[in-house]
Design a protein around this motif. Structure first.
Motif, PDB file in Angstrom:
ATOM      1  N   THR A   1       0.039   1.676  12.530  1.00 12.60           N
ATOM      2  CA  THR A   1      -1.053   1.337  12.835  1.00 12.60           C
ATOM      3  C   THR A   1      -1.966   3.014  13.071  1.00 12.60           C
ATOM      4  OG1 THR A   1      -0.956  -0.016  14.543  1.00 12.60           O
ATOM      5  CG2 THR A   1      -2.906   1.459  14.701  1.00 12.60           C
TER       6      THR A   1
ATOM      7  N   LEU B   1      -1.488   3.440   8.221  1.00 15.19           N
ATOM      8  CA  LEU B   1      -2.677   2.578   7.727  1.00 15.19           C
ATOM      9  C   LEU B   1      -3.380   1.860   8.206  1.00 15.19           C
ATOM     10  CD1 LEU B   1       0.726   1.411   6.825  1.00 15.19           C
ATOM     11  CD2 LEU B   1      -0.137   2.234   5.045  1.00 15.19           C
TER      12      LEU B   1
ATOM     13  N   SER C   1       0.772  -1.267  -0.013  1.00  9.42           N
ATOM     14  CA  SER C   1      -0.083   0.019  -0.296  1.00  9.42           C
ATOM     15  C   SER C   1       1.031   0.789  -0.486  1.00  9.42           C
ATOM     16  CB  SER C   1      -0.952   0.114   1.124  1.00  9.42           C
ATOM     17  OG  SER C   1      -1.149   0.891   1.526  1.00  9.42           O
TER      18      SER C   1
ATOM     19  N   GLY D   1      -6.547   0.501   8.939  1.00  8.83           N
ATOM     20  CA  GLY D   1      -7.069  -1.363   8.755  1.00  8.83           C
ATOM     21  C   GLY D   1      -6.211  -2.347   7.990  1.00  8.83           C
ATOM     22  N   GLU D   2      -5.726  -1.406   7.434  1.00  9.39           N
ATOM     23  CA  GLU D   2      -4.483  -2.762   6.468  1.00  9.39           C
ATOM     24  C   GLU D   2      -3.205  -3.306   7.064  1.00  9.39           C
ATOM     25  OE1 GLU D   2      -1.333  -2.143   2.671  1.00  9.39           O
ATOM     26  OE2 GLU D   2      -2.077  -0.567   3.078  1.00  9.39           O
ATOM     27  N   TYR D   3      -2.841  -1.693   8.017  1.00 13.79           N
ATOM     28  CA  TYR D   3      -1.409  -2.813   9.043  1.00 13.79           C
ATOM     29  C   TYR D   3      -2.360  -3.540  10.165  1.00 13.79           C
ATOM     30  CZ  TYR D   3       2.427  -3.023  11.776  1.00 13.79           C
ATOM     31  OH  TYR D   3       3.637  -3.530  12.582  1.00 13.79           O
ATOM     32  N   ARG D   4      -3.000  -3.499  10.702  1.00 18.63           N
ATOM     33  CA  ARG D   4      -3.897  -4.133  11.274  1.00 18.63           C
ATOM     34  C   ARG D   4      -4.043  -6.213  11.757  1.00 18.63           C
ATOM     35  NH1 ARG D   4      -5.976   0.714  13.291  1.00 18.63           N
ATOM     36  NH2 ARG D   4      -7.770   0.477  12.152  1.00 18.63           N
ATOM     37  N   ALA D   5      -4.539  -5.534   9.740  1.00 20.07           N
ATOM     38  CA  ALA D   5      -5.279  -7.010   9.455  1.00 20.07           C
ATOM     39  C   ALA D   5      -3.650  -7.410   8.990  1.00 20.07           C
ATOM     40  CB  ALA D   5      -5.882  -6.793   7.844  1.00 20.07           C
ATOM     41  N   TYR D   6      -2.787  -7.351   8.433  1.00 17.86           N
ATOM     42  CA  TYR D   6      -1.082  -7.650   8.791  1.00 17.86           C
ATOM     43  C   TYR D   6      -0.900  -8.291  10.066  1.00 17.86           C
ATOM     44  CZ  TYR D   6       3.762  -7.826   7.531  1.00 17.86           C
ATOM     45  OH  TYR D   6       5.268  -7.671   7.551  1.00 17.86           O
TER      46      TYR D   6
ATOM     47  N   ARG E   1       5.277   2.940   2.632  1.00 22.57           N
ATOM     48  CA  ARG E   1       3.778   1.649   1.755  1.00 22.57           C
ATOM     49  C   ARG E   1       4.658   0.605   2.684  1.00 22.57           C
ATOM     50  NH1 ARG E   1       4.877   2.341  -3.473  1.00 22.57           N
ATOM     51  NH2 ARG E   1       6.559   3.759  -3.412  1.00 22.57           N
ATOM     52  N   LEU E   2       3.469   0.190   2.719  1.00 20.55           N
ATOM     53  CA  LEU E   2       3.999  -1.084   3.206  1.00 20.55           C
ATOM     54  C   LEU E   2       4.385  -2.501   2.814  1.00 20.55           C
ATOM     55  CD1 LEU E   2       3.317  -2.945   6.485  1.00 20.55           C
ATOM     56  CD2 LEU E   2       0.851  -3.036   5.786  1.00 20.55           C
TER      57      LEU E   2
ATOM     58  N   THR F   1       4.887  -6.165   2.165  1.00 20.61           N
ATOM     59  CA  THR F   1       4.615  -7.529   3.293  1.00 20.61           C
ATOM     60  C   THR F   1       4.667  -9.204   2.510  1.00 20.61           C
ATOM     61  OG1 THR F   1       2.378  -7.511   1.610  1.00 20.61           O
ATOM     62  CG2 THR F   1       2.158  -6.644   4.158  1.00 20.61           C
TER      63      THR F   1
END
Length: 159
Positions: free
Chosen positions: A141, A144, A2, A146-151, A83-84, A86
């Motif tokens: 957190t 980003l 992201s 929710g995207e980071y929490r999901a990761y 960007r994250l 993953t």
């Protein structure tokens, strides 16, 4: 992966995370040599295991670094990431560079055949969590969401 708007970055309290493993390793090896030897029996098997773990730890750290470089984001803990990542080593650990440091540190203790580094290892982990990772994760957190929490739900912090 992201993209996010760069901000001031994480409030990391320790700017050079590898030193959280290197400095204690030097101190504990010095303790072994000059103060009180605490040898690990089982040579040469512990030496071989140590060399293998050092190599594996360095390789895992470098694979994390390669993923960050490949995705054109920063590896400096107090700089904002844009960007994250993953993929690569980040599928196994949220912190592959730190996890690699841990494995290499453990291997160095076995290679040197002394208990001292192994006794100090929990302090290295605690310091890395408190002084670096907690700030990085709070920043990711907040930026980003929710995207980071999901990761974080999918991938463990260390392994």
């Amino acid at each position: 992966m992201s993209t996010a708007t760069p901000t001031r970055g994480a409030a990391v309290r320790f700017p050079v995370p590898p030193l959280l493993f290197v400095a204690p390793l030097v101190v504990t090896l010095a303790l072994h040599v000059w103060v009180l030897p605490l040898g690990i029996p089982g040579q040469p098997a512990t030496t071989v295991a140590g060399v293998v773990l050092v190599a594996a730890g360095v390789a895992f750290s470098l694979s994390g670094l390669a993923s960050v470089v490949r995705h054109h984001t920063t590896m400096v803990p107090h700089h904002p990431v844009d960007r994250l990542v993953t993929s690569g080593a980040y599928r196994i650990s949220r912190n592959p560079m730190y996890a690699g440091h841990l494995v290499a540190y453990l291997g160095a203790g076995l290679w040197a055949a002394t208990w001292w580094p192994l006794i100090a290892l929990p302090l290295c982990i605690l310091a890395t969590n408190r002084l670096v990772i907690e700030a990085e994760e709070a920043d990711l957190t907040s930026r980003l969401g929710g995207e980071y929490r999901a990761y974080r739900q999918r991938v463990r912090r260390w392994f």
